[in-house]
Each structure stands twice: as C-alpha cells, then as structure tokens.
Design a protein around this motif. Structure first.
Motif, short mmCIF file in Angstrom:
data_model
loop_
_atom_site.label_atom_id
_atom_site.label_comp_id
_atom_site.label_asym_id
_atom_site.label_seq_id
_atom_site.Cartn_x
_atom_site.Cartn_y
_atom_site.Cartn_z
N TRP A 56 0.73 -1.27 0.01
CA TRP A 56 -0.33 0.00 0.29
C TRP A 56 0.97 1.46 0.27
O TRP A 56 0.49 2.33 -0.34
CB TRP A 56 -1.53 -0.24 1.14
CG TRP A 56 -1.90 1.05 1.77
CD1 TRP A 56 -2.75 2.09 0.23
CD2 TRP A 56 -1.44 2.41 2.13
NE1 TRP A 56 -3.34 2.73 0.65
CE2 TRP A 56 -1.89 3.40 2.13
CE3 TRP A 56 -0.77 2.60 3.34
CZ2 TRP A 56 -2.14 4.60 3.28
CZ3 TRP A 56 -0.33 3.37 3.72
CH2 TRP A 56 -1.18 4.56 4.02
N SER A 65 2.09 2.08 -3.12
CA SER A 65 0.96 2.58 -4.47
C SER A 65 0.94 4.25 -4.52
O SER A 65 0.50 4.59 -4.99
CB SER A 65 0.06 1.56 -3.90
OG SER A 65 -0.74 1.80 -2.72
N HIS A 111 -3.98 4.09 6.58
CA HIS A 111 -4.40 3.22 5.15
C HIS A 111 -6.11 3.09 5.20
O HIS A 111 -6.75 4.10 4.04
CB HIS A 111 -4.19 1.41 4.90
CG HIS A 111 -4.40 1.11 3.85
ND1 HIS A 111 -4.39 -0.17 3.30
CD2 HIS A 111 -5.09 1.40 2.68
CE1 HIS A 111 -4.83 -0.78 2.90
NE2 HIS A 111 -5.47 0.67 2.52
#
Length: 159
Positions: free
Chosen positions: A15, A18, A144
């Motif tokens: 994550w 990304s 997140h």
C-alpha cells in the motif's frame, strides 16, 4: 511461511508503495518493492541492520517496516500524501533521538486532526520510536483505512 504480523507488514508495504511514498530510509533494507534486503557478498545481512530484522538469516518484514518508521520521516511523508501538503518543520535526515521523536510527534499531531483516523495508536510516539511492531502496524493500518474512508466518503475529491 510468514507470521501474521509479517503478512500484514507486506500488505502495508504494498500500500505504501502504491501511494508513491518511498520506503527507502537510512539504515533500512526495504527496497521500493519491499521484497529483497541488502546483503553482503557472502549473503549475510549488511552491517547496518538490527538483529531483530533478521531471524535465521531471513528478513522479517514487520520488524523492517517498524525500523523504517522509527525516525518519523515515513510517517511525515504519508501524512503529507493524506493532507496533500508537506508538513512544515520536519527534520528529513534526523540524527538525534530528539529529532526522530519530533518527527513522529509532528506526524501523529497531524493525524489526530483527521476526523476519520482511529485514536488507538495516535499517542504512541515512543512505541514508534522503539520500533514496536504492533504499534507501527496498527498505525499504518489506521492511516490506510483513513485514506480509504476519505475516498469512499468523497471527502477527498479527485483533482
């Protein structure tokens, strides 16, 4: 096979990658893919790695991710990505313990202002500094979830 903490660390590493935030930190063996540690020519871990990061000669992703967060710069970059502006007053190459603690505190202060952020790990400066895997994984997981919530609730419109 990976431990549950290591699997979660790998998920969070993907994550972070990304988002465009680099996991490369001084003293860290995380690469941009989060996959392979730096090794010496004989295949042993490099000299700048903590023993906790390697167990049985193998990389421990959870410990490595906690180490990457321990100076606060990764957290400050993630907060900058979340708020779409750079945090002011961050020491990007902290050498002193006080500088690292200042960076961590700065990131956590900014996260406390996020309405969608879970408060569970927002007062854990020393846990992050001491590379507490549970605190770091919890905090990154909460960041997140906060970014996902902002996109879902349309609180973070696309530019």
């Amino acid at each position: 096979s990976w431990s549950p903490e290591d699997r979660e660390a790998l998920r969070l590493t993907r994550w972070v990658n990304s988002t465009g935030v680099s996991l490369r930190r001084p003293g860290s063996s995380l690469t941009s893919s989060g996959a392979s540690p730096a090794k010496t020519t004989d295949g042993s871990p490099g000299q700048n790695h903590d023993a906790a990061i390697y167990r049985g000669g193998r990389l421990q992703p959870a410990a490595e991710l906690a180490a990457a967060c321990s100076d606060g710069t990764l957290l400050c970059e993630l907060v900058g990505m979340l708020e779409r502006k750079e945090l002011a007053g961050v020491t990007w190459q902290p050498r002193a313990l006080a500088s690292r603690l200042h960076n961590i505190g700065k990131a956590l202060d900014a996260l406390r202002r996020q309405p969608a952020m879970s408060p569970v790990n927002l007062w854990s400066e020393k846990g992050v500094l001491q590379r507490d895997v549970g605190v770091v994984l919890g905090l990154l997981g909460d960041i997140h979830a906060c970014t996902a919530y902002r996109k879902f609730a349309r609180l973070d419109p696309k530019p």
